[in-house]
Design a protein around this motif. Structure first.
Motif, PDB file in Angstrom:
ATOM      1  N   LYS A 159      25.999  32.328  -2.422  1.00 38.00           N
ATOM      2  CA  LYS A 159      26.161  32.585  -1.155  1.00 38.00           C
ATOM      3  C   LYS A 159      27.342  32.021  -0.214  1.00 38.00           C
ATOM      4  O   LYS A 159      27.121  30.823   0.988  1.00 38.00           O
ATOM      5  CB  LYS A 159      25.649  32.774   0.053  1.00 38.00           C
ATOM      6  CG  LYS A 159      24.331  34.018  -0.361  1.00 38.00           C
ATOM      7  CD  LYS A 159      23.051  33.708   0.162  1.00 38.00           C
ATOM      8  CE  LYS A 159      22.461  34.536  -1.088  1.00 38.00           C
ATOM      9  NZ  LYS A 159      20.693  34.727  -0.601  1.00 38.00           N
ATOM     10  N   LYS A 160      28.534  31.398  -0.482  1.00 36.78           N
ATOM     11  CA  LYS A 160      29.622  30.532  -0.588  1.00 36.78           C
ATOM     12  C   LYS A 160      30.691  30.730  -0.182  1.00 36.78           C
ATOM     13  O   LYS A 160      30.738  32.339  -1.057  1.00 36.78           O
ATOM     14  CB  LYS A 160      29.493  29.215  -1.294  1.00 36.78           C
ATOM     15  CG  LYS A 160      28.964  28.332  -1.577  1.00 36.78           C
ATOM     16  CD  LYS A 160      28.471  27.656  -2.370  1.00 36.78           C
ATOM     17  CE  LYS A 160      30.418  26.616  -2.836  1.00 36.78           C
ATOM     18  NZ  LYS A 160      30.702  26.003  -3.406  1.00 36.78           N
ATOM     19  N   ILE A 161      32.260  30.778   0.325  1.00 34.93           N
ATOM     20  CA  ILE A 161      33.136  31.437   0.594  1.00 34.93           C
ATOM     21  C   ILE A 161      33.985  30.042   0.045  1.00 34.93           C
ATOM     22  O   ILE A 161      33.882  28.713   1.488  1.00 34.93           O
ATOM     23  CB  ILE A 161      33.719  32.195   2.052  1.00 34.93           C
ATOM     24  CG1 ILE A 161      32.665  32.972   2.243  1.00 34.93           C
ATOM     25  CG2 ILE A 161      35.037  32.304   3.014  1.00 34.93           C
ATOM     26  CD1 ILE A 161      32.213  33.895   3.621  1.00 34.93           C
ATOM     27  N   VAL A 162      35.392  30.297  -0.607  1.00 35.30           N
ATOM     28  CA  VAL A 162      35.478  29.296  -0.470  1.00 35.30           C
ATOM     29  C   VAL A 162      37.276  29.701  -0.038  1.00 35.30           C
ATOM     30  O   VAL A 162      38.133  31.208  -0.802  1.00 35.30           O
ATOM     31  CB  VAL A 162      35.983  28.306  -1.779  1.00 35.30           C
ATOM     32  CG1 VAL A 162      36.710  27.605  -2.719  1.00 35.30           C
ATOM     33  CG2 VAL A 162      34.834  28.024  -2.435  1.00 35.30           C
ATOM     34  N   GLN A 163      37.898  28.977   0.394  1.00 32.29           N
ATOM     35  CA  GLN A 163      39.573  29.826   1.043  1.00 32.29           C
ATOM     36  C   GLN A 163      40.540  28.691   0.465  1.00 32.29           C
ATOM     37  O   GLN A 163      40.366  27.909  -0.312  1.00 32.29           O
ATOM     38  CB  GLN A 163      39.500  29.035   2.226  1.00 32.29           C
ATOM     39  CG  GLN A 163      40.573  29.290   3.063  1.00 32.29           C
ATOM     40  CD  GLN A 163      40.625  28.975   5.130  1.00 32.29           C
ATOM     41  OE1 GLN A 163      39.859  28.593   5.327  1.00 32.29           O
ATOM     42  NE2 GLN A 163      41.516  29.337   5.183  1.00 32.29           N
TER      43      GLN A 163
END
Length: 203
Positions: A159-163
């Motif tokens: 549940k991670k968002i990496v930019q």
């Protein structure tokens, strides 16, 4: 690892179940990304893949590679959290990573003649495909979405968002090829008129 993640693609879950599973922090971040897309007049799209491939894709100078210059065959509108779990097989595997693309809406308007795809040719010595936006269309091996339009990626299990630090919605290249649907004069991406189920007053 939750049952919802393990059973993704086989057991349909509701939008509310997906939101509860993803958690407040994740949803708040996505809603913030939606606001950025709206402010920049961009479409928010996702491309399902393996999470192990996501870093390679956002670090690839060629961008997101595909066989056709047709967005509908490799990405879809990010309109539902439930879609992240309910999506079926992609190239024979269940995607647990999702590339987030934020593409200017002008790229889908034929009257502005603003292309979307790089053209790639096969290097006969290295056997790798390389960007060549000036090549003859007869020599095109594949196409790619510029890396500047990749906002980042989702690691669904964690549940991670990496930019992507190289994201740039102002990127313009007059040599890019039009999307197949734009060439045909079609607009298959539709504005999302539904009000989001999440309201974040802190954005």
């Amino acid at each position: 690892m939750s049952d919802i993640f393990i059973n993704r693609g086989t057991k349909e879950i509701s939008e509310q179940e997906a939101i509860l599973e993803l958690g407040e922090s994740f949803v708040r971040t996505i809603e913030h990304i939606r606001n950025i897309a709206n402010f920049k007049n961009c479409f928010l799209l996702i491309h399902g893949t393996r999470v192990e491939s996501c870093l390679d894709i956002i670090n690839d100078s060629r961008g997101l590679i595909h066989y056709e210059n047709d967005y509908t065959s490799t990405m879809s509108s990010f309109s539902s959290y439930a879609d992240l779990y309910n999506i079926g097989l992609v190239n024979g595997t269940l995607p647990d990573g999702f590339i987030i693309l934020m593409i200017p809406k002008q790229c889908f308007r034929s009257d502005l003649n603003q292309g979307l795809w790089h053209t790639l040719i096969l290097n006969k010595h290295s056997y790798k495909v390389e960007i060549d936006d000036t090549c003859s269309l007869d020599d095109v091996s594949k196409y790619s979405i510029p890396k500047e339009y990749i906002f980042g990626f989702i690691d669904l299990e964690n549940k991670k968002i990496v930019q992507n630090s190289g994201y740039d919605s102002n990127y313009r290249n007059s040599k890019l090829v039009l999307d197949a649907h734009t060439v045909c004069g079609l607009m298959d991406i539709r504005e999302e008129n539904a009000v989001s189920t999440i309201t974040n007053k802190h954005l």
